[in-house]
Design a protein around this motif. Structure first.
Motif, mmCIF file in Angstrom:
data_model
loop_
_atom_site.group_PDB
_atom_site.id
_atom_site.type_symbol
_atom_site.label_atom_id
_atom_site.label_comp_id
_atom_site.label_asym_id
_atom_site.label_seq_id
_atom_site.Cartn_x
_atom_site.Cartn_y
_atom_site.Cartn_z
ATOM 1 N N ARG A 81 2.419 9.972 4.595
ATOM 2 C CA ARG A 81 3.302 9.399 5.621
ATOM 3 C C ARG A 81 3.603 7.930 5.305
ATOM 4 O O ARG A 81 4.738 7.481 5.421
ATOM 5 C CB ARG A 81 2.611 9.531 6.975
ATOM 6 N N SER A 82 2.593 7.190 4.899
ATOM 7 C CA SER A 82 2.811 5.770 4.637
ATOM 8 C C SER A 82 3.673 5.580 3.394
ATOM 9 O O SER A 82 4.430 4.605 3.292
ATOM 10 C CB SER A 82 1.478 5.031 4.507
ATOM 11 N N ALA A 83 3.571 6.510 2.459
ATOM 12 C CA ALA A 83 4.440 6.448 1.282
ATOM 13 C C ALA A 83 5.894 6.664 1.685
ATOM 14 O O ALA A 83 6.801 5.960 1.229
ATOM 15 C CB ALA A 83 4.008 7.490 0.252
ATOM 16 N N LEU A 84 6.114 7.629 2.557
ATOM 17 C CA LEU A 84 7.472 7.909 3.024
ATOM 18 C C LEU A 84 8.033 6.703 3.789
ATOM 19 O O LEU A 84 9.180 6.307 3.597
ATOM 20 C CB LEU A 84 7.467 9.155 3.905
ATOM 21 N N ASP A 85 7.200 6.115 4.638
ATOM 22 C CA ASP A 85 7.624 4.930 5.390
ATOM 23 C C ASP A 85 8.045 3.806 4.441
ATOM 24 O O ASP A 85 9.043 3.134 4.667
ATOM 25 C CB ASP A 85 6.483 4.435 6.290
ATOM 26 N N ALA A 86 7.253 3.625 3.385
ATOM 27 C CA ALA A 86 7.557 2.548 2.433
ATOM 28 C C ALA A 86 8.906 2.791 1.767
ATOM 29 O O ALA A 86 9.701 1.867 1.585
ATOM 30 C CB ALA A 86 6.452 2.455 1.382
ATOM 31 N N ARG A 138 0.820 -1.207 0.000
ATOM 32 C CA ARG A 138 0.000 0.000 0.000
ATOM 33 C C ARG A 138 0.863 1.270 0.000
ATOM 34 O O ARG A 138 0.673 2.163 -0.831
ATOM 35 C CB ARG A 138 -0.929 0.011 1.227
ATOM 36 N N GLY A 139 1.821 1.301 0.937
ATOM 37 C CA GLY A 139 2.698 2.469 1.004
ATOM 38 C C GLY A 139 3.537 2.605 -0.254
ATOM 39 O O GLY A 139 3.757 3.702 -0.763
ATOM 40 N N LEU A 140 3.969 1.468 -0.769
ATOM 41 C CA LEU A 140 4.801 1.474 -1.971
ATOM 42 C C LEU A 140 4.042 2.059 -3.160
ATOM 43 O O LEU A 140 4.587 2.851 -3.941
ATOM 44 C CB LEU A 140 5.241 0.040 -2.276
ATOM 45 N N ALA A 141 2.786 1.682 -3.287
ATOM 46 C CA ALA A 141 1.970 2.192 -4.391
ATOM 47 C C ALA A 141 1.835 3.708 -4.296
ATOM 48 O O ALA A 141 1.931 4.423 -5.298
ATOM 49 C CB ALA A 141 0.585 1.537 -4.357
ATOM 50 N N LYS A 142 1.636 4.203 -3.080
ATOM 51 C CA LYS A 142 1.527 5.658 -2.888
ATOM 52 C C LYS A 142 2.859 6.345 -3.193
ATOM 53 O O LYS A 142 2.902 7.432 -3.780
ATOM 54 C CB LYS A 142 1.096 5.957 -1.454
ATOM 55 N N ALA A 143 3.944 5.686 -2.786
ATOM 56 C CA ALA A 143 5.268 6.258 -3.032
ATOM 57 C C ALA A 143 5.550 6.347 -4.529
ATOM 58 O O ALA A 143 6.132 7.333 -5.009
ATOM 59 C CB ALA A 143 6.343 5.422 -2.341
ATOM 60 N N VAL A 144 5.116 5.340 -5.260
ATOM 61 C CA VAL A 144 5.306 5.358 -6.712
ATOM 62 C C VAL A 144 4.521 6.517 -7.330
ATOM 63 O O VAL A 144 5.043 7.274 -8.158
ATOM 64 C CB VAL A 144 4.870 4.012 -7.342
ATOM 65 N N SER A 145 3.273 6.670 -6.908
ATOM 66 C CA SER A 145 2.465 7.777 -7.421
ATOM 67 C C SER A 145 3.129 9.114 -7.120
ATOM 68 O O SER A 145 3.244 9.983 -7.993
ATOM 69 C CB SER A 145 1.073 7.770 -6.775
ATOM 70 N N ALA A 146 3.574 9.279 -5.891
ATOM 71 C CA ALA A 146 4.204 10.532 -5.482
ATOM 72 C C ALA A 146 5.455 10.819 -6.307
ATOM 73 O O ALA A 146 5.677 11.942 -6.758
ATOM 74 C CB ALA A 146 4.543 10.487 -3.994
#
Lengths: 217, 217
Positions: B172-177, A147-155
């Motif tokens: 925040r969860s994106a950064l954590d990932a 989940r976090g990874l997907a958001k990080a990719v989008s960001a």
DNA sequence: GTCTATACACCGATAGAC
DNA sequence: GTCTATCGGTGTATAGAC
């Protein structure tokens, strides 16, 4: 959908892409749509509401297109390739730019923020689904939070797009570097059994992937 | 530096941070600075020129502060920790937000784009220097391009900041990932000799890290 | 250097004719 | 549903008094 409403929705997305959030106005939209300016308020009450409707339509259309593509991916490497195509297509359509302008505006405007949140979560959920499916069995499974990874990719896509708009050469080299790093996934995905076991053990041994309450050293 | 000029520079950075690029205006800046609006044009000719001067000052000050911190890092893991602190500090000062607004505006305005390019390259060059120094000897050296990587890191920070402004929990969860993924660096940095050699060999075997002209399979 | 006053364009939004 | 006309407000920038 009436012809005028449709023209206004399309013109709003285009104006956001080309004039940015700072250049977005009822007059600019109406001119681009070839429609009387007063009709914006008749059909959508406020400019902000029109922007919400326009971005929602754009996002739904794009994500819908890629749902089928994502479903075809059978490995992380294949997903990386689809991601490359996605980036090129969305870039060319100007949709990443639209989103970055929406996000910049959303930092101060609550209504734009809501629209941006919808766009981001729609994309993130779609990406999460496919990442979760493909991560199963990889040593990365122990580290990565889908989940976090997907958001990080989008960001990161948003940041890269902004970078490219400022300095195309530098932005391109940043994207290349990330793609090279994506190759790390390929390598780990395709390691021999011995090395794979060693790596997996090493990952387990570190605090990585454990909850904060665990204090194993 | 005259008192008025100084107040205007500070107020410009603050306005960009808090009102965003869409809310930036000579009136807004002058009000915040407690200075007559006409003085902006007397001292800086145009609003855009004032923005350029203000962002340059902010970036130079921040990067100068971190040059010493970067020099202290002796391993990639230590660098990751410094990066975490940097992110928190810059976040709190609002400098990442300032930069993201500048970049969003720079997509359409050539003068803002120049200011954004200066900020980005100043940060990227500083990061590149330390990454290049610490990457020597790591298996990652075979994959990573320090220059591109530094730019990618800068870009991702911007994207993450925008995400957090829209949806703090998700951001925040994106950064954590990403931090978890950064742990991958720790793992690879600290692998036993056997596994390290296996990984290194595997990386060499793949096309990763080779120029486009090479066609080794 | 700093102030007031002002020119002129554009902004969102509304009233009311058709 | 669509139009014109218009309100009050804000934008950049300048002229000219002090």
């Amino acid at each position: 959908m009436s012809d005028t409403k449709d023209k206004l929705l399309a013109a709003t997305a285009d104006t956001l892409r080309e004039a940015g959030i700072a250049g977005l106005s009822a007059r600019a939209i109406a001119t681009r749509a070839g429609v009387n300016q007063a009709l914006i308020f008749y059909h959508f009450t406020t400019v902000a509401d029109l922007v919400v409707a326009a971005t929602k339509r754009t996002v739904d259309e794009s994500v819908g297109y890629y749902r089928a593509e994502f479903a075809k991916a059978c490995s992380l490497v294949e997903l990386l390739q689809i991601g490359r195509g996605l980036h090129e297509r969305e870039q060319e359509l100007g949709n990443v730019r639209l989103m970055s302008q929406l996000m910049a505006g959303g930092q101060q405007d609550a209504i734009l923020a809501e629209a941006a949140a919808y766009a981001l979560s729609t994309w993130s959920e779609e990406i999460e689904t496919v990442v979760r499916r493909l991560l199963a069995g990889s040593p990365l499974e122990l580290i990565a939070d889908p989940r976090g990874l997907a958001k990080a990719v989008s960001a990161s896509f948003i940041g890269l797009e902004l970078y490219e708009g400022i300095d195309p050469v530098a932005g391109r080299s940043a994207l290349d570097a990330l793609e090279q790093l994506g190759m790390l996934v390929e390598v780990m995905d395709d390691l021999g059994p011995v090395a794979r076991r060693a790596l997996r053990a090493r990952i387990k041994r570190s605090k990585v992937g454990l909850g904060k309450s665990d204090t194993v050293v």
